[in-house]
Design a protein around this motif. Structure first.
Motif, PDB file in Angstrom:
ATOM      1  N   GLU A  43      51.793  36.485  52.185  1.00  0.00           N
ATOM      2  CA  GLU A  43      52.741  36.678  51.085  1.00  0.00           C
ATOM      3  C   GLU A  43      52.868  35.402  50.254  1.00  0.00           C
ATOM      4  N   ALA A  44      52.833  34.267  50.957  1.00  0.00           N
ATOM      5  CA  ALA A  44      52.907  32.983  50.247  1.00  0.00           C
ATOM      6  C   ALA A  44      51.670  32.795  49.364  1.00  0.00           C
ATOM      7  N   VAL A  45      50.500  33.126  49.899  1.00  0.00           N
ATOM      8  CA  VAL A  45      49.259  33.009  49.117  1.00  0.00           C
ATOM      9  C   VAL A  45      49.359  33.893  47.874  1.00  0.00           C
ATOM     10  N   ASP A  46      49.868  35.086  48.072  1.00  0.00           N
ATOM     11  CA  ASP A  46      49.957  36.026  46.959  1.00  0.00           C
ATOM     12  C   ASP A  46      50.926  35.540  45.875  1.00  0.00           C
ATOM     13  N   LYS A  47      52.010  34.925  46.308  1.00  0.00           N
ATOM     14  CA  LYS A  47      52.977  34.373  45.334  1.00  0.00           C
ATOM     15  C   LYS A  47      52.316  33.291  44.488  1.00  0.00           C
ATOM     16  N   GLU A  69      49.932  31.567  39.324  1.00  0.00           N
ATOM     17  CA  GLU A  69      48.802  30.914  38.687  1.00  0.00           C
ATOM     18  C   GLU A  69      48.091  31.844  37.693  1.00  0.00           C
ATOM     19  N   HIS A  70      47.967  33.100  38.090  1.00  0.00           N
ATOM     20  CA  HIS A  70      47.337  34.099  37.217  1.00  0.00           C
ATOM     21  C   HIS A  70      48.116  34.198  35.906  1.00  0.00           C
ATOM     22  N   LYS A  71      49.429  34.211  36.030  1.00  0.00           N
ATOM     23  CA  LYS A  71      50.296  34.298  34.852  1.00  0.00           C
ATOM     24  C   LYS A  71      50.084  33.078  33.942  1.00  0.00           C
ATOM     25  N   ALA A  72      50.055  31.908  34.561  1.00  0.00           N
ATOM     26  CA  ALA A  72      49.879  30.672  33.788  1.00  0.00           C
ATOM     27  C   ALA A  72      48.507  30.647  33.105  1.00  0.00           C
ATOM     28  N   LEU A  73      47.476  31.120  33.817  1.00  0.00           N
ATOM     29  CA  LEU A  73      46.128  31.141  33.241  1.00  0.00           C
ATOM     30  C   LEU A  73      46.031  32.127  32.078  1.00  0.00           C
ATOM     31  N   LEU A  74      46.685  33.262  32.245  1.00  0.00           N
ATOM     32  CA  LEU A  74      46.654  34.265  31.177  1.00  0.00           C
ATOM     33  C   LEU A  74      47.242  33.719  29.881  1.00  0.00           C
ATOM     34  N   GLU A  75      48.261  32.884  30.058  1.00  0.00           N
ATOM     35  CA  GLU A  75      48.884  32.282  28.866  1.00  0.00           C
ATOM     36  C   GLU A  75      47.895  31.414  28.101  1.00  0.00           C
ATOM     37  N   GLN A  76      46.880  30.920  28.832  1.00  0.00           N
ATOM     38  CA  GLN A  76      45.818  30.152  28.149  1.00  0.00           C
ATOM     39  C   GLN A  76      44.598  31.031  27.890  1.00  0.00           C
ATOM     40  N   LYS A 108      29.532  40.881  51.634  1.00  0.00           N
ATOM     41  CA  LYS A 108      28.619  40.059  50.855  1.00  0.00           C
ATOM     42  C   LYS A 108      29.130  39.941  49.421  1.00  0.00           C
ATOM     43  N   GLU A 109      29.540  41.098  48.928  1.00  0.00           N
ATOM     44  CA  GLU A 109      30.066  41.197  47.556  1.00  0.00           C
ATOM     45  C   GLU A 109      31.267  40.269  47.390  1.00  0.00           C
ATOM     46  N   ASN A 110      32.194  40.336  48.366  1.00  0.00           N
ATOM     47  CA  ASN A 110      33.387  39.478  48.361  1.00  0.00           C
ATOM     48  C   ASN A 110      32.992  38.019  48.265  1.00  0.00           C
ATOM     49  N   LYS A 111      32.001  37.659  49.101  1.00  0.00           N
ATOM     50  CA  LYS A 111      31.598  36.250  49.172  1.00  0.00           C
ATOM     51  C   LYS A 111      31.024  35.779  47.839  1.00  0.00           C
ATOM     52  N   LYS A 112      30.301  36.682  47.197  1.00  0.00           N
ATOM     53  CA  LYS A 112      29.716  36.364  45.885  1.00  0.00           C
ATOM     54  C   LYS A 112      30.833  36.128  44.858  1.00  0.00           C
ATOM     55  N   ASP A 113      31.776  37.080  44.847  1.00  0.00           N
ATOM     56  CA  ASP A 113      32.916  36.949  43.932  1.00  0.00           C
ATOM     57  C   ASP A 113      33.661  35.648  44.190  1.00  0.00           C
ATOM     58  N   PHE A 114      33.740  35.334  45.475  1.00  0.00           N
ATOM     59  CA  PHE A 114      34.501  34.173  45.887  1.00  0.00           C
ATOM     60  C   PHE A 114      33.833  32.883  45.414  1.00  0.00           C
ATOM     61  N   LYS A 115      32.499  32.873  45.544  1.00  0.00           N
ATOM     62  CA  LYS A 115      31.734  31.684  45.131  1.00  0.00           C
ATOM     63  C   LYS A 115      31.868  31.425  43.634  1.00  0.00           C
ATOM     64  N   ALA A 116      31.960  32.550  42.882  1.00  0.00           N
ATOM     65  CA  ALA A 116      32.067  32.447  41.423  1.00  0.00           C
ATOM     66  C   ALA A 116      33.363  31.760  41.002  1.00  0.00           C
ATOM     67  N   LEU A 117      34.367  31.854  41.869  1.00  0.00           N
ATOM     68  CA  LEU A 117      35.638  31.182  41.578  1.00  0.00           C
ATOM     69  C   LEU A 117      35.537  29.743  42.062  1.00  0.00           C
ATOM     70  N   ASN A 118      36.065  28.858  41.277  1.00  0.00           N
ATOM     71  CA  ASN A 118      36.027  27.471  41.713  1.00  0.00           C
ATOM     72  C   ASN A 118      37.295  27.183  42.529  1.00  0.00           C
ATOM     73  N   ILE A 119      37.196  27.515  43.836  1.00  0.00           N
ATOM     74  CA  ILE A 119      38.444  27.549  44.604  1.00  0.00           C
ATOM     75  C   ILE A 119      39.115  26.176  44.733  1.00  0.00           C
ATOM     76  N   ASN A 120      38.317  25.127  44.689  1.00  0.00           N
ATOM     77  CA  ASN A 120      38.932  23.801  44.827  1.00  0.00           C
ATOM     78  C   ASN A 120      39.781  23.411  43.617  1.00  0.00           C
ATOM     79  N   GLN A 121      39.481  24.065  42.510  1.00  0.00           N
ATOM     80  CA  GLN A 121      40.228  23.775  41.284  1.00  0.00           C
ATOM     81  C   GLN A 121      41.500  24.627  41.156  1.00  0.00           C
ATOM     82  N   LEU A 122      41.606  25.624  42.042  1.00  0.00           N
ATOM     83  CA  LEU A 122      42.704  26.582  41.909  1.00  0.00           C
ATOM     84  C   LEU A 122      43.815  26.337  42.940  1.00  0.00           C
ATOM     85  N   SER A 123      45.068  26.523  42.495  1.00  0.00           N
ATOM     86  CA  SER A 123      46.174  26.420  43.446  1.00  0.00           C
ATOM     87  C   SER A 123      46.040  27.480  44.528  1.00  0.00           C
ATOM     88  N   VAL A 124      45.685  28.704  44.098  1.00  0.00           N
ATOM     89  CA  VAL A 124      45.569  29.778  45.089  1.00  0.00           C
ATOM     90  C   VAL A 124      44.450  29.464  46.085  1.00  0.00           C
TER      91      VAL A 124
END
Ligand SMILES: [Zn+2]
Length: 406
Positions: A247-251, A256-263, A284-300
């Motif tokens: 639940e904390a991760v989702d919050k 963050e999604h809201k803040a990004l949308l504003e930009q 496999k699909e999940n992992k691909k999607d995941f790699k596409a996100l730069n997780i180190n740059q994201l709060s989530v």
């Protein structure tokens, strides 16, 4: 073979009970069979089994039996009452039904089997030509029978759970035997009174046999365990803990999604469940999607990372190592600059002693969580539950591991 002999064999009428007459009503697909105890014979006292004089015969009663030759079949009988020297006037037992039942034992057996295999009341009612209330009546009796047959055997591990009931903030408390994988009982609400009531269903010896109780952080459950099984350990359930973490991760994701949308950035669109999945469960699909996100740059991404680390707490087999691991995790969580993560980390810290008890007892509420799907299924096929009594009956019927048969 005459009709009487045929039906005698079909019904398994045990001598000296005899068929007095048979009424066939082909227009209504119905057969009525009248059974009687021979008039010349003495009766049998249900208490002592001695032969006694017949005192009188009770008013006729009717039992629904299994269909015979595709005809709805009813058994009629005026049951004799005997006069025993010792036990006074008693109604004789009949071999085809329990006292006060509207159905023969064979019929109840089939209905119970049908209910269990189909897990569907509506189908059972349709197939056996029963009304809704009759199905409920059979289930209630079966559960009552099963509960009275339960032994006061020792129970090592107890699970305390809450489940929603009806809509809104209605809860029930569920007590499970986590090792025996059965529901012990359910009561309405989840307050102190409910907790008192449900612990009261165990005998003092049974409470003395409990080694550990698994539960959420719910205060009334904690107090209940301390009051009724003070010697037992409390083990806070790892699935509940991971739920708080998720639940904390989702919050964090939402904000963050809201803040990004504003930009005008849509990076996190449609990623909700990606973050909630455990790493090893990703496709496999999940992992691909995941790699596409730069997780180190994201709060989530940082929140997700804390969540994945926390899961390993339950891999430990030594309390000391687990404690060390938690302390390290706690430091990284509270230094994450993520408010929702810091908040749950502090909550875990407050309860840490009863989280680490897992290392010794290794119990969870997984069983109670697992029956959710069964309950959903029962709900879906049972027009919901109009009252708590029906709900309890269903849960115990399907998840109580009871000996239900007459
Ligand atoms: Zn007697």
């Amino acid at each position: 073979m005459d009709d009487k002999e045929l039906y005698r064999q079909i019904l398994g009428v045990v001598s000296p009970w005899e068929i007095e007459k048979i009424d066939l009503d082909m227009d209504n697909n119905r057969v009525d069979i009248y059974l009687q105890w021979p008039y010349k014979m003495e009766g049998i006292c249900p208490e002592c089994g001695k032969s006694c004089k017949i005192h009188d015969r009770r008013e006729e009663r009717i039992w629904r039996h299994l269909d015979t030759c595709q005809l709805r079949t009813f058994i009629h009988c005026k049951i004799p009452r005997v006069k025993c020297d010792e036990h006074k006037t008693k109604t004789m037992e009949v071999p085809w039904a329990d006292d006060m039942s509207r159905f023969t034992r064979q019929f109840e057996r089939i209905a119970i089997q049908f209910l269990q295999s189909s897990q569907n009341r509506k189908k059972t009612a349709q197939n056996l030509h029963l009304s809704w209330d009759e199905v409920n009546h059979i289930m209630e009796k079966a559960v009552k029978r099963g509960m009275s047959r339960r032994k006061d055997e020792p129970i090592k591990y107890i699970g305390m759970d809450e489940k929603s009931f009806l809509k809104g903030h209605n809860y029930i408390t569920v007590m499970t035997d986590t090792e025996g994988k059965r529901i012990l009982d359910v009561v309405q609400n989840r307050d102190t009174e409910a907790v008192d009531k449900i612990w009261g269903t165990l005998t003092e010896e049974q409470r003395g046999s409990v080694d550990a109780v698994s539960m959420d952080f719910w205060k009334a459950f904690i107090n209940g365990a301390e009051k009724y099984v003070p010697e037992a350990a409390i083990v806070h359930d790892k699935f509940h803990i991971m739920k708080y973490m998720n639940e904390a991760v989702d919050k964090v994701r939402k904000a963050e999604h809201k803040a990004l949308l504003e930009q005008n950035k849509k990076d996190l669109k449609g990623t909700k469940y990606l973050w909630l999945k455990a790493k090893e469960n990703m496709t496999k699909e999940n992992k691909k999607d995941f790699k596409a996100l730069n997780i180190n740059q994201l709060s989530v991404g940082r929140a997700w990372n804390r969540k994945e680390l926390l899961r390993h707490l339950w891999d430990y087999y030594y309390e000391g190592s687990a404690r060390k691991y938690f302390n390290k995790w706690y430091f990284s969580a509270t230094h994450s600059r993520l408010k929702p993560v810091i908040k749950v980390a502090k909550m875990f810290k407050r309860h840490i002693e009863n989280i680490l008890t897992f290392i010794k007892y290794r119990i969870t509420n997984a069983f109670a969580e697992g029956i959710n799907s069964t309950i959903q299924h029962i709900k879906a096929t049972a027009r919901g539950f109009r009252n708590f009594k029906n709900y309890r009956t269903s849960i115990l019927f399907y998840c109580g591991k009871l000996n239900l048969y007459p």
